[in-house]
Design an enzyme around this catalytic site. Sequence first.
Site, PDB file in Angstrom:
ATOM      1  N   TYR A  65      -5.895   2.262   7.360  1.00 16.83           N
ATOM      2  CA  TYR A  65      -5.428   2.841   6.211  1.00 16.83           C
ATOM      3  C   TYR A  65      -5.839   2.912   4.776  1.00 16.83           C
ATOM      4  O   TYR A  65      -6.121   3.847   4.084  1.00 16.83           O
ATOM      5  CB  TYR A  65      -3.996   3.071   6.410  1.00 16.83           C
ATOM      6  CG  TYR A  65      -3.101   1.920   5.980  1.00 16.83           C
ATOM      7  CD1 TYR A  65      -2.519   1.857   4.551  1.00 16.83           C
ATOM      8  CD2 TYR A  65      -2.741   0.572   6.486  1.00 16.83           C
ATOM      9  CE1 TYR A  65      -2.044   0.567   4.046  1.00 16.83           C
ATOM     10  CE2 TYR A  65      -2.255  -0.434   5.955  1.00 16.83           C
ATOM     11  CZ  TYR A  65      -2.004  -0.291   4.680  1.00 16.83           C
ATOM     12  OH  TYR A  65      -1.306  -1.532   4.091  1.00 16.83           O
ATOM     13  N   ASP A 112      -0.316   3.942  10.916  1.00 10.87           N
ATOM     14  CA  ASP A 112      -1.223   3.454  10.026  1.00 10.87           C
ATOM     15  C   ASP A 112      -2.708   3.950  10.711  1.00 10.87           C
ATOM     16  O   ASP A 112      -3.385   4.170   9.635  1.00 10.87           O
ATOM     17  CB  ASP A 112      -1.331   1.790   9.851  1.00 10.87           C
ATOM     18  CG  ASP A 112      -0.318   1.319   9.221  1.00 10.87           C
ATOM     19  OD1 ASP A 112       0.535   1.955   8.611  1.00 10.87           O
ATOM     20  OD2 ASP A 112      -0.069   0.336   8.938  1.00 10.87           O
ATOM     21  N   ASP A 169       6.546   3.753   4.550  1.00 14.58           N
ATOM     22  CA  ASP A 169       5.199   3.962   4.576  1.00 14.58           C
ATOM     23  C   ASP A 169       4.843   4.725   5.595  1.00 14.58           C
ATOM     24  O   ASP A 169       3.770   5.812   5.543  1.00 14.58           O
ATOM     25  CB  ASP A 169       4.292   2.616   4.871  1.00 14.58           C
ATOM     26  CG  ASP A 169       4.927   1.329   4.198  1.00 14.58           C
ATOM     27  OD1 ASP A 169       6.113   1.168   3.991  1.00 14.58           O
ATOM     28  OD2 ASP A 169       4.116   0.375   4.035  1.00 14.58           O
ATOM     29  N   ARG A 240       5.909   0.266  -3.251  1.00 10.55           N
ATOM     30  CA  ARG A 240       4.853   1.106  -2.597  1.00 10.55           C
ATOM     31  C   ARG A 240       5.320   1.800  -1.360  1.00 10.55           C
ATOM     32  O   ARG A 240       4.888   3.005  -1.236  1.00 10.55           O
ATOM     33  CB  ARG A 240       3.626   0.242  -2.252  1.00 10.55           C
ATOM     34  CG  ARG A 240       2.341   1.127  -1.827  1.00 10.55           C
ATOM     35  CD  ARG A 240       1.036   0.520  -2.094  1.00 10.55           C
ATOM     36  NE  ARG A 240       0.812  -0.593  -1.240  1.00 10.55           N
ATOM     37  CZ  ARG A 240       0.511  -1.815  -1.377  1.00 10.55           C
ATOM     38  NH1 ARG A 240      -0.058  -1.925  -2.719  1.00 10.55           N
ATOM     39  NH2 ARG A 240       0.153  -2.866  -0.440  1.00 10.55           N
ATOM     40  N   ILE A 242       8.308   3.382  -1.327  1.00 14.69           N
ATOM     41  CA  ILE A 242       8.736   4.462  -1.807  1.00 14.69           C
ATOM     42  C   ILE A 242       7.694   5.551  -2.388  1.00 14.69           C
ATOM     43  O   ILE A 242       7.891   6.689  -2.262  1.00 14.69           O
ATOM     44  CB  ILE A 242       9.667   4.163  -3.203  1.00 14.69           C
ATOM     45  CG1 ILE A 242      10.874   3.123  -2.664  1.00 14.69           C
ATOM     46  CG2 ILE A 242      10.412   5.038  -3.705  1.00 14.69           C
ATOM     47  CD1 ILE A 242      11.498   2.408  -3.669  1.00 14.69           C
ATOM     48  N   TRP A 244       4.702   5.696  -0.904  1.00 18.63           N
ATOM     49  CA  TRP A 244       4.062   6.412   0.345  1.00 18.63           C
ATOM     50  C   TRP A 244       4.964   7.606   0.555  1.00 18.63           C
ATOM     51  O   TRP A 244       4.757   8.737   0.770  1.00 18.63           O
ATOM     52  CB  TRP A 244       3.871   5.641   1.192  1.00 18.63           C
ATOM     53  CG  TRP A 244       3.215   4.410   1.220  1.00 18.63           C
ATOM     54  CD1 TRP A 244       3.287   3.220   1.405  1.00 18.63           C
ATOM     55  CD2 TRP A 244       1.468   4.530   1.243  1.00 18.63           C
ATOM     56  NE1 TRP A 244       2.307   2.246   1.214  1.00 18.63           N
ATOM     57  CE2 TRP A 244       1.284   3.049   1.433  1.00 18.63           C
ATOM     58  CE3 TRP A 244       0.716   5.555   1.362  1.00 18.63           C
ATOM     59  CZ2 TRP A 244      -0.092   2.790   1.199  1.00 18.63           C
ATOM     60  CZ3 TRP A 244      -0.790   5.329   1.032  1.00 18.63           C
ATOM     61  CH2 TRP A 244      -1.090   4.038   1.174  1.00 18.63           C
ATOM     62  N   THR A 359       1.619  -5.190   2.764  1.00 22.98           N
ATOM     63  CA  THR A 359       3.071  -5.931   2.607  1.00 22.98           C
ATOM     64  C   THR A 359       3.755  -5.582   3.671  1.00 22.98           C
ATOM     65  O   THR A 359       4.098  -4.347   4.298  1.00 22.98           O
ATOM     66  CB  THR A 359       3.563  -5.498   1.130  1.00 22.98           C
ATOM     67  OG1 THR A 359       2.898  -6.141   0.350  1.00 22.98           O
ATOM     68  CG2 THR A 359       5.020  -6.628   1.272  1.00 22.98           C
TER      69      THR A 359
END
Length: 405
Positions: A65, A112, A169, A240, A242, A244, A359
């Site tokens: 991704y 992903d 995500d 990140r 949030i 996405w 992460t």
Amino acid sequence: MTRQSCLAVLLATVFLNVSTFESQAQSASSIASQSSQIPSDWSKALVDSTLARYPDATKFGGWGYARSLYLFGQYLVYKRTHDPRYLSYVKQWIDTHIDENGKLDREINALDYVLPANLLIILYDETGEEKYKKALEVFRHRFDDYPRTTDGGFWHATVPSRQWQLWGDGIFMGMPFLVRYGRTLNDAKYADDEATKQILVYYSHLKDPKGGLLYHAYDESGTQKWALPGSHHSSYFWCRAIGWFGMATVDILDALPKDHPNRKKLIRIVERMVKDFARYQDPKTGLWYQIVDKTQDPNNWQETSSSSMYTYIIDVAVKRGYVSKKYKAVAERGYRGVMSKVSMGEDGLVNISDICEGTNVGDLAYYYGRKRNVNDFHGLGAFLIMNEEWKTSLSSMQQTAPRNR
């Protein structure tokens, strides 16, 4: 000769010359002689720098991704500049991973792995090649039997360590693809209904009831050590995740019919998010923190990829009228903050710093301890998406609107 055949000839010509790409492109040393100059086009300079670092698309890496996020951003720069090298590189990378029958070289066992399929839509629209359509059908119908929570949310992945989980995500990984697919191959009714349902299901489990931020993840089974008793969501607002979620939501709104029953609910989500983005933005730098709401913690740090994402979300929301025009100033501060992390190196290549590595879900020390990478693809892709919207006032959904019907 049709538009598709002309384009196919052009791409083939570029492809035949890929082995001499390095000699045809500016060398790093020649670029270095210009390192004291500020590029007039940071997006183009970043793409040219990345291609100088990775000249062979067939060796750019696996079906992941983060790399595909960057390549998606590169395509947006192609849409504006029409530099055929940018599109050719995307095509070469995709063709490394699918065969002439559209078969992918890996299993689709996580959301992903759906994100790169956005590039298949782009290439099908650009070339009309049947193998891309065949591959798209595989991704679309993977959702037919993809595992869900009891209220219908797609699991983050099917491997044992990710089952029954929703991660913020995941909305970006899968749902913009589904909406683009629906518009390209006449499946918009299902795509719109499914995508908005997923946003609302995820939001119901991840939202902060007191504000607009989202927790990183939710585990319906409650077996993960990070799943809080009762709510089963994780404990922290990781930046990140949030980003996405927010980018996917504003992009899908740009494709969603005005009378769709879930449209107002999505706009309300965006309103709540933007309000909290403004609340937690660092007033000095314009950036946002790794853990968004812990702005006074000395162990926290300002993260670039999410700052690009938030700037994008806010700017699109202001331009669409989802939020007050007063938030334009927040987007402008965010943009200046992101640009403070962009520089030209001594080798004449563009660098972007303070990008959080990939992460998982963890405790506070885990989030604070993540590597602060330079030129991580998470940040390069987010920057290009933000910067192209800044230049064109078009969201990435608008910039990739299909021509083939």
